[in-house]
Enzyme design. Structure first.
Site, short mmCIF file in Angstrom:
data_model
loop_
_atom_site.label_atom_id
_atom_site.label_comp_id
_atom_site.label_asym_id
_atom_site.label_seq_id
_atom_site.Cartn_x
_atom_site.Cartn_y
_atom_site.Cartn_z
N SER A 91 0.93 -1.02 0.05
CA SER A 91 0.01 -0.02 0.10
C SER A 91 0.98 1.25 -0.01
O SER A 91 2.00 1.41 0.71
CB SER A 91 -0.97 -0.10 1.27
OG SER A 91 -1.81 1.21 1.23
N HIS A 95 2.36 12.10 -1.02
CA HIS A 95 2.08 13.64 -0.98
C HIS A 95 3.34 14.33 -1.20
O HIS A 95 4.12 14.77 -0.53
CB HIS A 95 1.79 13.93 0.37
CG HIS A 95 0.40 13.08 1.18
ND1 HIS A 95 -0.94 13.26 0.50
CD2 HIS A 95 0.13 11.95 2.02
CE1 HIS A 95 -1.80 12.46 1.13
NE2 HIS A 95 -0.87 11.64 1.87
N HIS A 105 -2.20 7.36 -4.81
CA HIS A 105 -2.43 6.19 -3.80
C HIS A 105 -2.62 4.95 -4.80
O HIS A 105 -2.86 5.19 -5.99
CB HIS A 105 -3.73 6.39 -3.13
CG HIS A 105 -4.15 5.02 -2.75
ND1 HIS A 105 -5.13 4.17 -3.34
CD2 HIS A 105 -4.13 4.31 -1.41
CE1 HIS A 105 -5.60 3.23 -2.77
NE2 HIS A 105 -4.86 2.99 -1.63
N ASN A 107 -2.25 0.33 -4.29
CA ASN A 107 -2.04 -0.68 -3.52
C ASN A 107 -2.54 -2.13 -4.27
O ASN A 107 -3.20 -2.11 -5.48
CB ASN A 107 -3.04 -1.04 -2.39
CG ASN A 107 -4.45 -1.12 -2.50
OD1 ASN A 107 -4.89 -2.06 -2.71
ND2 ASN A 107 -5.14 -0.13 -2.26
N ARG A 109 -2.60 -6.39 -3.56
CA ARG A 109 -3.02 -7.26 -2.46
C ARG A 109 -3.50 -8.83 -2.97
O ARG A 109 -4.17 -8.59 -3.96
CB ARG A 109 -3.78 -6.77 -1.19
CG ARG A 109 -5.17 -6.42 -1.70
CD ARG A 109 -5.87 -5.48 -0.88
NE ARG A 109 -7.36 -5.33 -1.39
CZ ARG A 109 -7.57 -4.23 -2.05
NH1 ARG A 109 -6.37 -3.28 -2.13
NH2 ARG A 109 -8.71 -4.04 -2.50
N HIS A 144 -4.46 7.84 -17.16
CA HIS A 144 -5.70 6.75 -17.71
C HIS A 144 -5.32 6.02 -19.00
O HIS A 144 -5.59 4.84 -18.90
CB HIS A 144 -6.95 7.57 -17.66
CG HIS A 144 -7.76 7.83 -16.81
ND1 HIS A 144 -8.49 6.81 -16.07
CD2 HIS A 144 -7.79 8.69 -15.76
CE1 HIS A 144 -9.23 7.39 -14.85
NE2 HIS A 144 -8.46 8.71 -14.82
N HIS A 174 -20.72 11.95 1.59
CA HIS A 174 -21.01 13.04 2.38
C HIS A 174 -20.75 14.41 1.68
O HIS A 174 -21.17 15.55 2.03
CB HIS A 174 -20.56 13.08 3.93
CG HIS A 174 -18.91 13.05 4.06
ND1 HIS A 174 -18.11 11.94 3.68
CD2 HIS A 174 -18.26 14.24 4.36
CE1 HIS A 174 -17.13 12.30 3.96
NE2 HIS A 174 -17.00 13.58 4.26
N GLY A 258 -3.48 -4.59 12.84
CA GLY A 258 -2.25 -4.13 12.22
C GLY A 258 -1.76 -2.91 13.00
O GLY A 258 -2.15 -2.35 13.92
N ARG A 259 -0.42 -2.63 12.41
CA ARG A 259 0.25 -1.67 12.90
C ARG A 259 -0.21 -0.34 12.67
O ARG A 259 -0.17 0.09 11.51
CB ARG A 259 1.71 -1.73 12.51
CG ARG A 259 2.91 -0.83 13.18
CD ARG A 259 4.19 -1.32 12.82
NE ARG A 259 5.14 -0.55 13.47
CZ ARG A 259 5.48 0.64 12.87
NH1 ARG A 259 5.08 1.26 12.08
NH2 ARG A 259 6.58 1.36 13.70
#
Length: 299
Positions: A91, A95, A105, A107, A109, A144, A174, A258-259
Site C-alpha cells: 500500500s 504526498h 495512492h 495498492n 494485495r 488513464h 457526504h 495491524g500496526r
C-alpha cells in the site's frame, strides 16, 4: 497457488518504487521499519519525509494472517466469515510538496481465506488513483491511458470496468464529490485462473511508475506561492475524510490489529479544515471542481 512468488513480487516492487522515488527526490531517503504483528505476520514499512519533491511518501509491505477474517474483509462475502486468512500486499500514498504535483495512492494485495477440509478461497485486489490539486488534462489522460494499456492484454472492457469501479469507490458521499480523477480499482478478483490473475496484478503494478513519474517530472518545478499551498492543504482534508470514513484497507488494517503507524501513514502531514469554504468563481481552484472532479472519460 504460489504464494511465495506473489510475496517476492510485492517485495521487489516495493524496492523498485522506493529506489525510483528516492532518485526523483534527490534529497531524502526512505526510512525502513520492520515490524511483527503479535497475532501473526508482520511487515516492512518505508517512509520518506521532508524531501525536496515529496513532503511525505509511504510505501508499505505487509503479510499478516489470523484465525478469523475481519468484518471489512468478509462484508461482501459473508459466507467466508469465520475462516482463517492470509493477507499480503503493498500500500502506498505519495504526498508531494509542490501543489502542482498530484497526490497518488496505489495498492496491490492477495487475500486467502482457508477452512479445514476445503479448498482455499483466494482473490486479488488493488489499483491506483490520482488526486490533483491543480489539474492538467495532459496528466489525467496520460494516467488513464497508461492504466488502459496495462489492462488491454487481459481482454476488452477490463479498463472500462475497473475505471468505473474506481470512480464509484473513491467517491466521498457526504461531500458528493470524487476524491480525485480516478484510475483503476478492483477487488475480489479471481475471474481467471491464479496464474492469469497474478499476471494481471503484475501488469498493473509494473505500470504504476510509468503512469505517475512523468507527471512528477513535468510539474515538480512549477513555481507556487502561499495561495496554492493553502488550497493544497485544504483539499488534503478530503483525503483524511475519505481514508478515515470509507477506505476498506484502513478499516481492515485497524480491525485486524495491524500496526497503526503503518496504516495511518496515508494521512497527509499538513492539512487545513475550513468551514464552508468556496473557491472564487473563474479561479484555478474553481476549475478543479468544474472540469476535473466530475465524471469523465479520459481515453
Amino acid at each position: 497457488m504460489d504464494i511465495k512468488s506473489v510475496k517476492n513480487y510485492f517485495l521487489a516492487l516495493q524496492d523498485t518504487i522506493c529506489d525510483t522515488l528516492e532518485r526523483e527526490d534527490g534529497q531524502e531517503y526512505f526510512q525502513e521499519d520492520l515490524w511483527e504483528r503479535p497475532t501473526g505476520g508482520g511487515g516492512r514499512t518505508r517512509i520518506l519525509t521532508q524531501g525536496k519533491v515529496f513532503e511525505q511518501a509511504g510505501v508499505n509491505f505487509s503479510h499478516v494472517y489470523g484465525d478469523n477474517l475481519p468484518p471489512s474483509a468478509s462484508a461482501h462475502r459473508p459466507e467466508l466469515a469465520g475462516r482463517s486468512f492470509q493477507a499480503l500486499g503493498i500500500s502506498l500514498v505519495i504526498h508531494p510538496l509542490n501543489p502542482y504535483v498530484p497526490t497518488c495512492h496505489a495498492n496491490w494485495r492477495l487475500f486467502i481465506a482457508e477452512k479445514p477440509g476445503e479448498k482455499p478461497v483466494w482473490w486479488f485486489g488493488g489499483g491506483y488513483d490520482l488526486t490533483p490539486y491543480y489539474a492538467f488534462e495532459e496528466d489525467c489522460k496520460h494516467w488513464h491511458n497508461t492504466a488502459k494499456s496495462a489492462c488491454e492484454p487481459f481482454g476488452e472492457g477490463i479498463y472500462e470496468r475497473f475505471k468505473q469501479w474506481c470512480d464509484e469507490y473513491f467517491y466521498i458521499k457526504h461531500r458528493k464529490e470524487p476524491r480525485g480523477v480516478g484510475g483503476l480499482f478492483y477487488d475480489d478478483l479471481n475471474q481467471w485462473d491464479f496464474e492469469t490473475t497474478f499476471a494481471f496484478q503484475k501488469s498493473i503494478g509494473d505500470s504504476f511508475l510509468k503512469a505517475y513519474l512523468p507527471i512528477v517530472k513535468r510539474r515538480k518545478n512549477i513555481a507556487f506561492g502561499e495561495r496554492e499551498q493553502d488550497f493544497q492543504h485544504y483539499r488534503r482534508g478530503r483525503y483524511v475524510e475519505y481514508n478515515l470514513v470509507y477506505d476498506r484497507g484502513t478499516l481492515f488494517g485497524l480491525q485486524s490489529g495491524g500496526r497503526t503507524e503503518s496504516i495511518l501513514m496515508s494521512l497527509p502531514p499538513k492539512v487545513i479544515f475550513r468551514y464552508d469554504w468556496q473557491p472564487e468563481p473563474g479561479s484555478k481552484e474553481a476549475e478543479l471542481y468544474e472540469k476535473f472532479l466530475i465524471e469523465r472519460d479520459w481515453v
